[in-house]
Design a protein around this motif. Structure first.
Motif, short mmCIF file in Angstrom:
data_model
loop_
_atom_site.label_atom_id
_atom_site.label_comp_id
_atom_site.label_asym_id
_atom_site.label_seq_id
_atom_site.Cartn_x
_atom_site.Cartn_y
_atom_site.Cartn_z
N GLU A 167 36.81 45.62 34.81
CA GLU A 167 38.13 46.23 34.56
C GLU A 167 39.18 45.13 34.60
O GLU A 167 39.23 44.35 35.56
CB GLU A 167 38.42 47.30 35.60
N LEU A 168 40.02 45.08 33.56
CA LEU A 168 41.04 44.04 33.44
C LEU A 168 42.42 44.67 33.34
O LEU A 168 42.56 45.89 33.17
CB LEU A 168 40.78 43.18 32.20
N GLN A 169 43.44 43.83 33.39
CA GLN A 169 44.81 44.30 33.25
C GLN A 169 45.35 44.07 31.84
O GLN A 169 46.54 44.22 31.60
CB GLN A 169 45.71 43.59 34.28
N GLU A 214 27.52 34.95 37.09
CA GLU A 214 28.19 34.17 36.04
C GLU A 214 29.44 34.89 35.54
O GLU A 214 30.49 34.27 35.32
CB GLU A 214 27.21 33.92 34.89
N LEU A 215 29.33 36.19 35.41
CA LEU A 215 30.47 36.97 34.94
C LEU A 215 31.58 36.98 35.99
O LEU A 215 32.78 36.86 35.66
CB LEU A 215 30.00 38.41 34.65
N TYR A 219 35.60 35.34 35.52
CA TYR A 219 36.89 36.03 35.71
C TYR A 219 37.62 35.54 36.96
O TYR A 219 38.87 35.63 37.01
CB TYR A 219 36.66 37.54 35.77
N GLN A 220 36.90 34.99 37.95
CA GLN A 220 37.59 34.40 39.10
C GLN A 220 38.43 33.20 38.67
O GLN A 220 39.48 32.92 39.27
CB GLN A 220 36.57 33.98 40.15
N LEU A 225 44.16 37.85 35.05
CA LEU A 225 43.60 39.07 34.45
C LEU A 225 43.41 40.19 35.47
O LEU A 225 43.22 41.35 35.08
CB LEU A 225 42.26 38.76 33.77
N GLY A 226 43.45 39.84 36.76
CA GLY A 226 43.24 40.85 37.79
C GLY A 226 41.92 41.57 37.64
O GLY A 226 41.83 42.79 37.83
#
Length: 682
Positions: A167-169, A214-215, A219-220, A225-226
């Motif tokens: 889930e992203l912003q 890896e995913l 995103y970290q 992107l939260g």
């Protein structure tokens, strides 16, 4: 005095001459147009949009039906009829993955042998090993299909399928695409589903933990992107119901190009993207994948079985994929339908248009075709339309229901009632006492004489229907109208402990029976109806307060938050048999179940009906759902709207049957004017 005589004699004479002149002009206009033209007149104030998904009013809908052959249609019996789609079929794909290719091949061989022993009970149509994947196709989309074969392949070690949710912003698709271009473990991802714009789920089989790590790291490194990345579930296989649509052979657009699966697929994506008020629009978001590799067949994949999906294709036009691509940006800014309308697929095409009318010509019409040209005119008063018909200048119109009996005696007219498109009801808040008791809701409904409401408030222009489905649909149960029974209603309330006090008010345990009836503001007719309902309930000792709120406040705040006792609602009928969004308990907190109804037996029936794909089994299941729902009395059905179409008989198809669709009435040999009298056909 002379001037008085002039007023008495000359003015009526002038009016008579003006009437005669108007009649002569109308006949002359008719002669200029020629016998090949049919005039369709409407009192709708403005010409409808050429966007078929924004058609308004009966005339607008009929005009678009003539211009666009839809994917599917409803026939005169309320059943699904073919359109651009000739047929459809459901199936189920199931995939297992193994550590090595040889295990997948061995599992496939074992399954073929087991299937031969089972005969047709497994309904297994295809068994194939591709790499380390075992692919199965079942001829029916049963949720338990994969589980039936587990025992036969368990010894070969099928790997679990795990779901990772992100889930992203901001929109997620570009980020996932970029991740897949460089991910080391990307081959472990077997499936991707985007849940709206900012969230997606990937199905992973193999080294799921490595892919998850890896995913997460990806995103970290992008904190803006939260992102929230989490494992949500694990299952033994991946299953997708599939719906294959076969396009009718020879189907073409007006420019001669064939209608292909790519056109249908791009149109469905467009409907999911645009905010057009398309009935059943949310169903298009259920589509998980589209395979348009075969021009004459489109394969749609779903995350879960949704049996009514073919119904959502009823009256859905198709645009060429290249036309949609050409105007991709225009859809965001302005409508391209007026300046560059798409090639259509219907019986007629647009010849010319003006502010108050549109002329259509029949596609591939013969020179002497009596229905070769149609003229739709808008903004005409009812009186003007009736005069135009009398002067042979109007052939099709929509009269008020109250005038049907008079018009039916005209031997030149064919009068037909169309299926009701909308209904009015009182929706109860099933969470608030004393409305949380179904007996109380039933008693309140029994106090209302609906037949009198139709006669007095609607001048007879309405009909009564007890069920929740549109009454003309092939699966809709036929139910007798239940008359008012105020005596039984009072006895029911007395049995529940409600008794009148000295002022005549119903009281129980010191509490007065009070009821707030909410309605939309700015609607005089709706307010008049609310007052009549309140008056009736007040006569039986119930204190009623009418609250008028804006439509925006009602939909945004009051209904979703269940802040009401009873609400007067006008709703369009659906043509789907899936009523889960409105009555399933899961839809109460954040869905459209505004009544707050929660009933486990009803939930089970709704679930069974929602996944049913066999049309032969739908009517029985629909009756069970409706029987249970009506026994709970979450709403009081008041009445449905009635629409009437009047068509001159010498332009009507003789074998159109009981259809009230203009496209059917104009699509067969011309009839003869009956001299024995008219009649109303239903």
């Amino acid at each position: 005095m002379p001037w008085n005589r002039w007023i008495i004699y000359a003015l009526p004479l002038a009016l008579a001459l003006l009437t005669i002149w108007s009649a002569v002009q109308a006949r002359a206009s008719r002669a200029i147009k020629g016998t090949a033209e049919i005039v369709v007149a409407s009192s709708e104030s403005t010409r409808p949009s050429l966007n078929p998904y924004l058609a308004t009013g009966e005339a607008g809908r009929e005009m678009q039906a003539l211009l666009h052959e839809p994917l599917l249609k409803m026939d005169a019996q309320g059943g699904i009829a073919t359109g651009l789609i000739q047929s459809w079929s459901w199936s189920q794909t199931v995939s297992f993955w193994f550590a090595q290719e040889k295990f997948a091949q061995q599992a496939a061989e074992a399954l073929r042998k087991a299937d031969a022993v089972q005969g047709s009970r497994w309904r297994l149509g295809l068994v194939d090993a591709v790499g380390n994947e075992l692919r199965l196709i079942f001829t029916e989309p049963e949720p338990s299909a994969g589980k039936r074969v587990m025992d036969s392949i368990a010894s070969f070690g099928p790997l679990p399928v795990e779901t990772v949710r992100v889930e992203l912003q901001e929109p997620a698709e570009p980020h996932h695409t970029f991740f897949m271009q460089n991910a080391v473990e990307r081959d472990q991802i077997k499936d991707v589903w985007f849940d709206g714009s900012n969230a997606y789920e990937v199905k992973v089989s193999g080294e799921a933990l490595r892919l998850f790590e890896e995913l997460s790291i990806y995103y970290q490194n992008r904190p803006a992107l939260g992102a929230k990345v989490r494992l949500v579930n694990k299952q033994p296989f991946l299953a997708h119901p599939m719906l294959e649509l076969q396009i009718r052979e020879g189907a073409t657009f007006h420019d001669g190009t064939p209608v292909t699966s790519a056109d249908v697929a791009r149109t469905l994506r467009l409907l999911a993207e645009q905010p057009w008020p398309v009935p059943g629009r949310d169903a298009f978001r259920r589509i998980h994948s589209m395979d348009a590799s075969q021009p004459a067949a489109l394969r749609l994949g779903f995350r879960e079985t949704y049996g009514p999906f073919p119904v959502t294709l009823v009256d859905v036009p198709v645009f060429p994929a290249d036309w949609i691509q050409k105007h991709a940006r225009a859809f965001e800014e302005e409508s391209p339908f007026e300046k560059d309308p798409p090639p259509a697929t219907g019986l007629y095409k647009v010849a010319s248009k003006a502010d108050t009318g549109i002329q259509l010509t029949r596609q591939q019409a013969k020179p002497d075709e009596p229905r070769g040209r149609l003229q739709f005119v808008f903004g005409r008063s009812p009186g003007n339309i009736r005069t135009g018909f009398a002067m042979n200048a109007v052939d099709v119109f929509w009269p008020a229901t109250a005038s049907t009996a008079t018009l039916a005696r005209d031997p030149q007219l064919r009068i037909q009632t169309t299926a009701p498109r909308n209904r009015l009801m009182v929706l109860w808040n099933c969470r608030r006492a004393p409305l949380d008791q179904w007996e109380v809701r039933q008693a309140l409904g029994s106090m209302i004489d609906r037949e009198t409401l139709v006669k007095e408030l609607l001048r007879g222009e309405g009909s009564l229907h007890e069920g929740m489905y549109r009454p003309d649909l092939w699966f809709s149960p036929r139910r007798p109208v239940i008359p008012a029974d105020p005596l039984q209603a009072r006895q029911t309330l007395e049995g529940l402990g409600w008794s009148p006090d000295l002022q005549g008010r119903l009281v129980k345990g010191g509490e007065v029976f009070r009821l707030e009836l909410m309605t939309v503001s700015g609607n005089a007719e709706r307010m008049a109806l609310a007052r009549r309902l309140a008056q009736t309930w007040s006569e039986h000792g119930i204190e009623v307060v009418i609250t008028a709120v804006s439509w925006d406040e009602m939909l945004r705040d009051r209904l979703p938050q269940h802040r009401f006792d009873a609400v007067l609602l006008g709703l369009d009928y659906d043509i789907t048999w899936d009523q889960s969004p409105f009555w399933h308990s899961s839809q109460g907190p954040h869905g459209l179940n505004y009544s707050g109804l929660a009933d486990a037996p009803l939930d089970g029936l709704l679930d069974a009906l929602r996944i049913e794909t066999d049309l032969a089994r739908v009517p029985a299941l629909a009756r069970q759902v409706e029987d249970r729902l009506l026994s709970l009395h979450p709403f009081l059905p008041l009445f449905s709207g009635t629409n009437v179409i009047a068509v001159r008989r010498n332009v009507v198809a003789t074998d159109a049957g009981k259809s009230a669709e203009l496209r059917d009435l104009l699509n067969a040999p011309v009839g003869n004017v009956s001299q024995s009298g008219g009649g109303v056909e239903k």
